[in-house]
Scaffold this motif. Structure first.
Motif, PDB file in Angstrom:
ATOM      1  N   PHE A  54       0.844  -1.208   0.000  1.00  0.00           N
ATOM      2  CA  PHE A  54       0.000   0.000   0.000  1.00  0.00           C
ATOM      3  C   PHE A  54       0.875   1.254   0.000  1.00  0.00           C
ATOM      4  O   PHE A  54       0.611   2.211  -0.746  1.00  0.00           O
ATOM      5  CB  PHE A  54      -0.911  -0.017   1.226  1.00  0.00           C
ATOM      6  CG  PHE A  54      -1.950   1.064   1.233  1.00  0.00           C
ATOM      7  CD1 PHE A  54      -3.200   0.842   0.684  1.00  0.00           C
ATOM      8  CD2 PHE A  54      -1.684   2.313   1.782  1.00  0.00           C
ATOM      9  CE1 PHE A  54      -4.172   1.845   0.682  1.00  0.00           C
ATOM     10  CE2 PHE A  54      -2.646   3.320   1.791  1.00  0.00           C
ATOM     11  CZ  PHE A  54      -3.891   3.082   1.230  1.00  0.00           C
ATOM     12  N   ILE A  55       1.925   1.243   0.814  1.00  0.00           N
ATOM     13  CA  ILE A  55       2.834   2.402   0.887  1.00  0.00           C
ATOM     14  C   ILE A  55       3.585   2.570  -0.431  1.00  0.00           C
ATOM     15  O   ILE A  55       3.779   3.690  -0.920  1.00  0.00           O
ATOM     16  CB  ILE A  55       3.808   2.227   2.071  1.00  0.00           C
ATOM     17  CG1 ILE A  55       3.030   2.216   3.395  1.00  0.00           C
ATOM     18  CG2 ILE A  55       4.856   3.337   2.079  1.00  0.00           C
ATOM     19  CD1 ILE A  55       3.832   1.722   4.574  1.00  0.00           C
ATOM     20  N   LEU A  56       4.018   1.463  -1.039  1.00  0.00           N
ATOM     21  CA  LEU A  56       4.720   1.530  -2.326  1.00  0.00           C
ATOM     22  C   LEU A  56       3.801   2.070  -3.420  1.00  0.00           C
ATOM     23  O   LEU A  56       4.241   2.779  -4.326  1.00  0.00           O
ATOM     24  CB  LEU A  56       5.230   0.143  -2.715  1.00  0.00           C
ATOM     25  CG  LEU A  56       6.371  -0.438  -1.871  1.00  0.00           C
ATOM     26  CD1 LEU A  56       6.638  -1.891  -2.252  1.00  0.00           C
ATOM     27  CD2 LEU A  56       7.636   0.390  -2.034  1.00  0.00           C
ATOM     28  N   ALA A  57       2.518   1.733  -3.324  1.00  0.00           N
ATOM     29  CA  ALA A  57       1.567   2.151  -4.357  1.00  0.00           C
ATOM     30  C   ALA A  57       1.220   3.633  -4.261  1.00  0.00           C
ATOM     31  O   ALA A  57       1.159   4.334  -5.286  1.00  0.00           O
ATOM     32  CB  ALA A  57       0.296   1.306  -4.259  1.00  0.00           C
ATOM     33  N   PHE A  58       1.021   4.136  -3.042  1.00  0.00           N
ATOM     34  CA  PHE A  58       0.493   5.493  -2.903  1.00  0.00           C
ATOM     35  C   PHE A  58       1.489   6.487  -2.296  1.00  0.00           C
ATOM     36  O   PHE A  58       1.216   7.688  -2.276  1.00  0.00           O
ATOM     37  CB  PHE A  58      -0.791   5.453  -2.075  1.00  0.00           C
ATOM     38  CG  PHE A  58      -1.839   4.555  -2.663  1.00  0.00           C
ATOM     39  CD1 PHE A  58      -2.453   4.885  -3.865  1.00  0.00           C
ATOM     40  CD2 PHE A  58      -2.185   3.366  -2.047  1.00  0.00           C
ATOM     41  CE1 PHE A  58      -3.409   4.048  -4.425  1.00  0.00           C
ATOM     42  CE2 PHE A  58      -3.139   2.526  -2.609  1.00  0.00           C
ATOM     43  CZ  PHE A  58      -3.746   2.862  -3.807  1.00  0.00           C
ATOM     44  N   GLY A  59       2.630   5.987  -1.807  1.00  0.00           N
ATOM     45  CA  GLY A  59       3.641   6.885  -1.266  1.00  0.00           C
ATOM     46  C   GLY A  59       3.259   7.458   0.083  1.00  0.00           C
ATOM     47  O   GLY A  59       2.232   7.096   0.674  1.00  0.00           O
ATOM     48  N   LEU A  60       4.089   8.383   0.553  1.00  0.00           N
ATOM     49  CA  LEU A  60       3.861   9.050   1.836  1.00  0.00           C
ATOM     50  C   LEU A  60       3.706  10.544   1.612  1.00  0.00           C
ATOM     51  O   LEU A  60       4.225  11.093   0.633  1.00  0.00           O
ATOM     52  CB  LEU A  60       5.036   8.781   2.785  1.00  0.00           C
ATOM     53  CG  LEU A  60       5.222   7.333   3.249  1.00  0.00           C
ATOM     54  CD1 LEU A  60       6.532   7.182   4.001  1.00  0.00           C
ATOM     55  CD2 LEU A  60       4.052   6.889   4.126  1.00  0.00           C
ATOM     56  N   PRO A  61       3.013  11.238   2.495  1.00  0.00           N
ATOM     57  CA  PRO A  61       2.830  12.682   2.329  1.00  0.00           C
ATOM     58  C   PRO A  61       4.165  13.422   2.356  1.00  0.00           C
ATOM     59  O   PRO A  61       5.027  13.127   3.197  1.00  0.00           O
ATOM     60  CB  PRO A  61       1.957  13.080   3.527  1.00  0.00           C
ATOM     61  CG  PRO A  61       1.357  11.808   4.020  1.00  0.00           C
ATOM     62  CD  PRO A  61       2.343  10.734   3.696  1.00  0.00           C
ATOM     63  N   ALA A  62       4.332  14.381   1.459  1.00  0.00           N
ATOM     64  CA  ALA A  62       5.572  15.167   1.416  1.00  0.00           C
ATOM     65  C   ALA A  62       5.770  15.948   2.707  1.00  0.00           C
ATOM     66  O   ALA A  62       6.898  16.261   3.096  1.00  0.00           O
ATOM     67  CB  ALA A  62       5.531  16.117   0.218  1.00  0.00           C
ATOM     68  N   GLN A  63       4.655  16.241   3.401  1.00  0.00           N
ATOM     69  CA  GLN A  63       4.739  17.038   4.641  1.00  0.00           C
ATOM     70  C   GLN A  63       5.533  16.336   5.737  1.00  0.00           C
ATOM     71  O   GLN A  63       6.041  16.981   6.649  1.00  0.00           O
ATOM     72  CB  GLN A  63       3.332  17.367   5.160  1.00  0.00           C
ATOM     73  CG  GLN A  63       2.536  18.276   4.247  1.00  0.00           C
ATOM     74  CD  GLN A  63       1.697  17.504   3.247  1.00  0.00           C
ATOM     75  OE1 GLN A  63       2.117  16.428   2.795  1.00  0.00           O
ATOM     76  NE2 GLN A  63       0.528  18.029   2.902  1.00  0.00           N
ATOM     77  N   LEU A  64       5.623  15.001   5.671  1.00  0.00           N
ATOM     78  CA  LEU A  64       6.358  14.278   6.718  1.00  0.00           C
ATOM     79  C   LEU A  64       7.817  14.695   6.771  1.00  0.00           C
ATOM     80  O   LEU A  64       8.452  14.628   7.826  1.00  0.00           O
ATOM     81  CB  LEU A  64       6.261  12.761   6.471  1.00  0.00           C
ATOM     82  CG  LEU A  64       4.911  12.102   6.741  1.00  0.00           C
ATOM     83  CD1 LEU A  64       4.991  10.613   6.430  1.00  0.00           C
ATOM     84  CD2 LEU A  64       4.484  12.302   8.184  1.00  0.00           C
ATOM     85  N   GLY A  65       8.341  15.099   5.614  1.00  0.00           N
ATOM     86  CA  GLY A  65       9.746  15.514   5.567  1.00  0.00           C
ATOM     87  C   GLY A  65       9.950  16.967   5.897  1.00  0.00           C
ATOM     88  O   GLY A  65      11.092  17.440   5.913  1.00  0.00           O
ATOM     89  N   SER A  66       8.872  17.699   6.177  1.00  0.00           N
ATOM     90  CA  SER A  66       9.000  19.132   6.463  1.00  0.00           C
ATOM     91  C   SER A  66       8.417  19.542   7.814  1.00  0.00           C
ATOM     92  O   SER A  66       8.850  20.510   8.414  1.00  0.00           O
ATOM     93  CB  SER A  66       8.327  19.951   5.344  1.00  0.00           C
ATOM     94  OG  SER A  66       6.966  19.569   5.196  1.00  0.00           O
ATOM     95  N   ILE A  67       7.420  18.793   8.299  1.00  0.00           N
ATOM     96  CA  ILE A  67       6.849  19.098   9.619  1.00  0.00           C
ATOM     97  C   ILE A  67       7.904  18.816  10.683  1.00  0.00           C
ATOM     98  O   ILE A  67       8.491  17.730  10.714  1.00  0.00           O
ATOM     99  CB  ILE A  67       5.591  18.259   9.878  1.00  0.00           C
ATOM    100  CG1 ILE A  67       4.521  18.564   8.824  1.00  0.00           C
ATOM    101  CG2 ILE A  67       5.039  18.519  11.274  1.00  0.00           C
ATOM    102  CD1 ILE A  67       3.291  17.683   8.932  1.00  0.00           C
TER     103      ILE A  67
END
Length: 611
Positions: A253-266
């Motif tokens: 599921f993670i490989l298919a839809f990725g993670l929010p870009a905000q995780l790397g900035s919050i």
């Protein structure tokens, strides 16, 4: 395929789970699920990157070249250096075990070698290169990648059918032989194919196809749940199973839809995300070096893989060694562009690395031979002085395929039904089976041996089942032998009563002396330091008293006995003859020790009367 930080983050979580599990298995009981995550990621990347390279050249050959140059150099360097280290530190027996594992790893079949030995979670086994089994499974999967790529493109029904069949076979096999399901590729293919299918149908050349913010945040929650599951899900006996499926689907599921870009900035999540991403970049080197270093730091002769990691200076040494080992291997080997070196520009010349590793084999063998003397070589190799387990793997396989096969024959067949015997018992019975077979064969008696390791009344060996098997084989005598702690008086009595009705004799081979820790380890320690332990200096009277209740109950039942103590304790209990140990560990007789009972096994069993 563009760079995806979320995949590196997944790798970081996977390797962190595995490393923590190997150091503190009780703290992170299901950390081994990190391997399942790796397999899904691997399947995804193999599919996404298969066609990478020059379109004018063979995609298949380019794929194999890239993969081998990517994983083999670091893999071989790790094996070679650890082999040299172990030759000066490990006892001759443990070094020999390391050599065998290294040899299997050299031929990229470590998983098959480990499958043929002890189970993954056996705390007494010594397997310093245990973790390399995953590399074997992965390389074996590489062979099939072109086929699966074709099926995914042209024969989708067959592709998904293979995935489903592999999963169903895994669920079935894990109940029959958990070790087979754990180590062997056919029962792991479904994990790779989950990632493979995500890359094929839910991505664009490995890049996220559906940029849905809600799904991305769902993926973020799932990745947290995946990491925490390793802490809160207790050790799973039947693995890979449903828990592995959940981990694989979560990873997919993670490989298919990725993670929010905000995780790397919050700011709350930025440090953790970047840390896991960085860890993911080093994950392969970290995975290769961590387990050999753990074994090296916590190594104790004859202690297997038992690790007593606590927060002390040794843990600091471990962390430092793993850190520097990872950095050195990553920057000095893994990141090197081997194609720039003319001597190994072509894939076949990777053989140079194999030649260097072969040199490590020879050098380490010579070093170990010179470093330890003859007594140390003999006494430390006592664990090798044992026979194959039960009836051997092929008979075990036959019994899996045919439930009617319950025993194997250890002696030549005889036509006289009055001279047919059956040996029933646990691993102690296994230790003496060849000596009993020799004694009975000399008396023209046929001996069958139970494939299942179990004591009467335990492990599925009910009295009625034993009698049924005995009748089917025209057995007239049943020999029983167990470790003293596995003795079940009520079950033995029930078996005796049932056997009397069928006209079958029962002979009980008395329990042998056992000790608090490995006898070879004690003998080695005495040779090195001279310090003796009074617990190993026991006599016949001591063990007669210790086993008094067992002897008394057998006498009350009226079962004939063969008195092992009278042959192993004369009157003091013998641990070894010269440099030859009578025990392979703390409580199993070696083949040499079992031979000391042959004279007893040739005698008529006694019926002891109660005073």
């Amino acid at each position: 395929m563009s760079y995806r930080s979320d995949i590196q983050c997944l790798r970081g979580i996977a390797v962190l789970l595995v490393v923590i599990f190997h150091i503190w298995p009780d703290f992170l009981p299901s950390g081994y699920v990190g391997v399942d995550i790796f397999f899904v990621i691997s399947g995804f990347l193999m599919s996404a990157l298969y066609l990478k390279g020059d379109p004018k050249k063979s995609a298949c050959l380019q794929f194999y070249t890239r993969r081998l140059l990517r994983i083999i150099p670091s893999y071989l360097v790790t094996i070679g250096l650890f082999l040299l280290y172990s030759s000066f530190v490990f006892t001759p027996y443990e070094f020999l075990v390391t050599q065998k594992q290294a040899l299997a790893s050299l031929f990229l079949v470590p998983n098959i070698y480990l499958w043929s030995g002890e189970a993954y979670f056996n705390e007494f086994a010594f397997r310093p290169l245990l973790h390399l089994w995953t590399i074997g499974v992965e390389v074996q999967f590489y062979i099939l990648v072109p086929i699966f790529f074709y099926l995914a493109k042209k024969q989708r029904v067959i592709f998904f059918l293979v995935m489903i069949v592999s999963f169903v076979a895994c669920i079935i096999m894990v109940k029959i032989s958990g070790k087979t399901a754990f180590f062997m590729l056919p029962f792991r293919i479904w994990e790779f194919l989950i990632g493979f299918s995500i890359a094929q149908y839910l991505s664009i050349h490995g890049n996220v196809k559906y940029n849905n913010p809600i799904l991305k945040w769902c993926a973020a929650l799932l990745i947290c749940a995946l990491f925490l599951a390793g802490f809160f899900v207790s050790h799973v006996e039947n693995h890979p199973g449903i828990f592995a499926l959940c981990a694989c689907l979560t990873t997919g599921f993670i490989l298919a839809f990725g993670l929010p870009a905000q995780l790397g900035s919050i700011w709350i999540s930025k440090g953790l995300y970047r840390g896991l991403e960085k860890l993911g970049k080093y994950s392969y080197s970290l995975y290769l070096v961590h387990f050999p270093i753990i074994i090296a730091v916590y190594y104790k002769p004859f202690s297997g893989e038992s690790i007593d990691a606590v927060f002390d200076i040794k843990l600091l040494y471990l962390a430092t060694a793993i850190l520097f080992g990872t950095l050195i291997l990553h920057h000095c080997v893994e990141l090197v562009n081997w194609k720039k070196f003319p001597a190994i520009k072509n894939t076949p010349k990777v053989g140079i690395a194999f030649v260097l590793l072969a040199s490590c084999f020879l050098a380490s063998y010579q070093a170990n031979t010179m470093y330890f003397d003859e007594y140390e070589h003999s006494i430390t190799k006592a664990p090798l002085d044992r026979s194959y387990w039960r009836c051997g793997k092929w008979v075990k396989l036959k019994s899996i395929l045919n439930s009617q096969i319950n025993t194997c024959l250890l002696t030549p067949e005889v036509s006289d039904d009055s001279k047919k015997a059956l040996l029933v018992g646990d691993s102690h019975a296994d230790a003496i089976k060849l000596s009993l077979a020799k004694a009975l064969a000399d008396n023209n008696t046929q001996l069958h041996f139970m494939i299942k390791s179990c004591s009467v009344g335990r492990g599925g060996c009910a009295a009625a089942d034993i009698i049924s098997i005995a009748n089917s084989l025209s057995i007239n005598t049943i020999y029983l032998h167990d470790k003293s702690s596995n003795f079940n008086g009520e079950a033995v009595k029930k078996l005796f009563n049932e056997s009397q009705k069928e006209g079958i004799d029962i002979i009980y081979i008395d329990p042998i002396p056992t000790y608090k820790y490995s006898v070879p380890a004690y003998l080695y320690s005495v040779y090195e330091s001279g310090d003796k332990d009074p617990d190993f200096n026991q006599d016949l009277a001591y063990f007669n008293k210790k086993y008094q209740n067992i002897h008394q109950l057998l006498n009350e039942i009226g079962i004939k006995r063969l008195p092992t103590l009278e042959y192993l304790c004369t009157p003091y209990c013998v641990l070894a003859k010269g440099s030859v140990s009578y025990y392979s560990d703390s409580h199993h007789l070696s083949l040499s020790g079992a031979r000391e009972l042959e004279a007893m096994l040739l005698t008529r069993p006694r019926l002891y009367k109660q005073p």
